[in-house]
Scaffold this motif. Structure first.
Motif, short mmCIF file in Angstrom:
data_model
loop_
_atom_site.label_atom_id
_atom_site.label_comp_id
_atom_site.label_asym_id
_atom_site.label_seq_id
_atom_site.Cartn_x
_atom_site.Cartn_y
_atom_site.Cartn_z
N UNK A 188 -14.80 -45.73 27.88
CA UNK A 188 -14.50 -44.11 28.31
C UNK A 188 -13.46 -43.96 29.21
N UNK A 189 -13.70 -44.90 30.26
CA UNK A 189 -12.62 -44.82 31.57
C UNK A 189 -11.73 -45.99 31.66
N UNK A 190 -11.75 -46.80 30.78
CA UNK A 190 -10.87 -47.96 30.85
C UNK A 190 -11.43 -49.15 31.89
N UNK A 191 -12.26 -48.97 32.67
CA UNK A 191 -12.77 -49.90 33.58
C UNK A 191 -12.92 -51.22 33.19
N UNK A 192 -12.29 -52.26 33.95
CA UNK A 192 -12.14 -53.58 33.55
C UNK A 192 -13.61 -54.21 33.83
N UNK A 193 -14.23 -54.56 32.75
CA UNK A 193 -15.66 -54.94 33.04
C UNK A 193 -16.07 -56.31 33.17
N UNK A 194 -14.83 -57.06 32.45
CA UNK A 194 -15.28 -58.48 32.60
C UNK A 194 -13.99 -59.33 31.86
N UNK B 293 -7.74 -61.20 37.43
CA UNK B 293 -8.69 -60.38 37.27
C UNK B 293 -9.67 -59.95 38.35
N UNK B 294 -10.17 -60.90 39.06
CA UNK B 294 -10.92 -60.40 40.24
C UNK B 294 -10.28 -59.60 41.07
N UNK B 295 -8.94 -59.77 41.39
CA UNK B 295 -8.22 -58.46 42.24
C UNK B 295 -8.09 -57.10 41.36
N UNK B 296 -7.83 -57.29 39.95
CA UNK B 296 -7.79 -56.11 39.44
C UNK B 296 -9.02 -55.31 39.30
N UNK C 185 -10.49 -63.33 26.51
CA UNK C 185 -11.14 -62.55 26.12
C UNK C 185 -11.35 -61.49 27.31
N UNK C 186 -11.05 -60.19 27.06
CA UNK C 186 -11.32 -59.31 28.01
C UNK C 186 -12.05 -57.87 27.53
N UNK C 187 -12.83 -57.29 28.49
CA UNK C 187 -13.91 -56.46 28.04
C UNK C 187 -13.39 -55.11 28.94
N UNK C 188 -13.41 -54.04 28.28
CA UNK C 188 -13.24 -52.81 28.98
C UNK C 188 -14.27 -51.70 28.69
N UNK C 189 -14.62 -50.78 29.73
CA UNK C 189 -15.50 -49.58 29.24
C UNK C 189 -14.38 -48.52 28.45
#
Length: 462
Positions: A400-406, A421-424, A394-398
């Motif tokens: 508005x900007x596509x920021x990788x939130x979690x 994901x940590x590196x991304x 499961x992935x979560x993005x902002x």
């Protein structure tokens, strides 16, 4: 003896700090009262993974027919499993001894206490006391199993994690109190080798720090293999006067009594702050933690603290990162402060769980408008071939900007996948960049790309 740096405690915070200091040219000593490597190498991360591997091998054998292989009469040898785990731990501790020698770090065995004026007093096992001087001292004394007033540990019937990996014989039944990583890993291990296990969790979900979907999926998996799970439940007392234990557990529906051979208390850790000279020197603490700045300096000049005894997650990899950051600052470098919202957390039961960053709930509470993507391993070719179709990414993005939130994962080998994901996130990678980064096929890691594609309505294999 005079040193540039004395490190008190040789766990993954302390020994890593000492090695980095030696690399940077500081004359360094490390003080340890028990075994090099601390709890992590000797009684924590490493030996538990050895136990879990034995459980996993036994599980494979029991399901060998699903892979077209017939195995008859497989059984566990509890003492041999424990012996292998201790051997793995001993080998790792010897590895730390080698690293100390290689990096010309003096190892001082004994119990340390800081004193005013940059002095460190060390009491050896034979009672002799020596004093050392250092320009800088790092406290890395770690933690121990936390005791609740209603759950006093006697080390035999009511035990902590340390006794749980070295029991003289396998219990027929066990109550595990607390469902964080330690509790769940031991619950999985003992259940896998035939112990009847009940997990009692005070909060509404097991692994309560994880995303709720992951928590619920793990609960389903554990129940499927016979682990009984009680949430919103509180152990009020344990009676050990008989042959086993009788635990009084309060739930929403009333109070009940559970019986078992052993009660494992896995309700977190307490920090080792007693007797190390904090009060005498004047080092400030709050709620069992040493107060430090972003580079682990205390209010006292020349005294620093890292690991479980300071703010942040009580994890081995956090302590190591803090040790390196602290030492680089001492040596005059300009390290970045650690971003505690980009620390991966892993639990090594089967299926594994791994996560980093915001949960869906936390992202919404932080005010983000979000895009969420999920990809189940049941749709993964590699997972099907491996017979490991449980779980999802499961992935979560902002939005508005596509920021990788979690990211939140449950499944086979996901503890190895979370680093992507940590590196991304460290590189401020967006959702679309993950989608356009070609992942190898067939792999479990494709699920990260597919989950990202799902968030943006571009998923192919769902």
């Amino acid at each position: 003896m005079n040193y540039d740096l004395i490190v008190i405690g040789s766990g993954p915070g302390g020994y890593v700090a000492a090695i980095r200091a030696a690399q940077l040219g500081l004359k360094t000593a490390i003080v340890e009262r028990e075994s090099l490597g601390g709890i992590c190498l000797n009684w924590g991360c490493i030996p538990t993974k050895a136990l879990l591997k034995s459980a996993q091998v036994f599980d494979y054998i029991n399901h060998a027919s699903e892979y077209g292989i017939t195995v008859d009469g497989a059984k566990t040898d509890f003492n041999a499993i424990i012996k292998r785990s201790r051997g793995v731990a001993d080998g790792m501790s010897k590895g730390i001894q080698f690293l100390m020698k290689k990096n010309k770090i003096d190892v001082i065995m004994g119990t340390a206490k800081i004193k005013k004026g940059g002095k460190v007093e060390v009491k050896a096992a034979d009672g002799s006391v020596k004093e050392y001087a250092a320009k800088h001292t790092i406290l890395a004394t770690g933690g121990r199993s936390r005791e609740l007033p209603s759950l006093k540990q006697d080390g035999k019937k009511v035990i902590g994690y340390r006794q749980a990996m070295n029991l003289p014989e396998q219990p027929k039944s066990m109550i595990v109190v607390g469902s964080g990583a330690i509790g769940i890993e031991f619950a999985y291990f003992y259940n896998s080798i035939g112990t009847k296990v009940t997990v009692v969790e005070y909060l509404d979900n097991i692994v309560p720090l994880e995303d709720e979907e992951v928590s619920k999926a793990l609960a389903r998996s554990l129940k499927k293999v016979g682990i009984e799970i009680m949430t919103s439940a509180n152990v009020e007392s344990v009676d050990t006067s008989g042959n086993g234990c009788k635990a009084t557990v309060k739930t929403a529906s009333g109070t009940q009594t559970l019986e078992a051979d052993i009660v494992l208390s896995a309700v977190g850790i307490s920090t080792n702050l007693e007797g190390i000279g904090l009060e005498e020197v004047g080092v400030k603490t709050d709620k069992g933690k040493v107060l430090v700045d972003d580079f682990y300096k205390t209010n006292i000049e020349g005294v620093y603290a890292i690991g479980d005894i300071v703010k942040g997650q009580a994890l081995a990899h956090v302590a190591s990162a803090e040790g390196i950051t602290c030492v680089e600052k001492i040596a005059g470098h300009h390290p970045e402060p650690i971003n505690y919202n980009n620390i991966p957390g892993c639990t090594y039961c089967t299926p594994e769980i791994a996560s980093v960053g915001y949960t869906e709930k936390a992202a919404k509470e932080a005010g983000y408008e979000i895009k969420v993507g999920k990809f189940p391993f049941s749709a993964s070719g590699k997972a099907s071939a491996a017979g490991a179709k449980d779980g999802f990414v499961k992935v979560i993005f902002d939005a508005k900007y596509g920021e990788f939130l979690g990211a939140h994962m449950i499944g086979s080998n996901v503890t190895e996948m979370i680093a992507e994901v940590v590196v991304a996130r460290k590189l401020e990678t967006t959702g679309m960049e993950i989608i356009k980064s070609v992942h190898p096929h067939p792999t479990m890691s494709e699920a990260i790309m597919e989950a990202a594609a799902d968030a943006y309505g571009e998923v192919i294999h769902l």
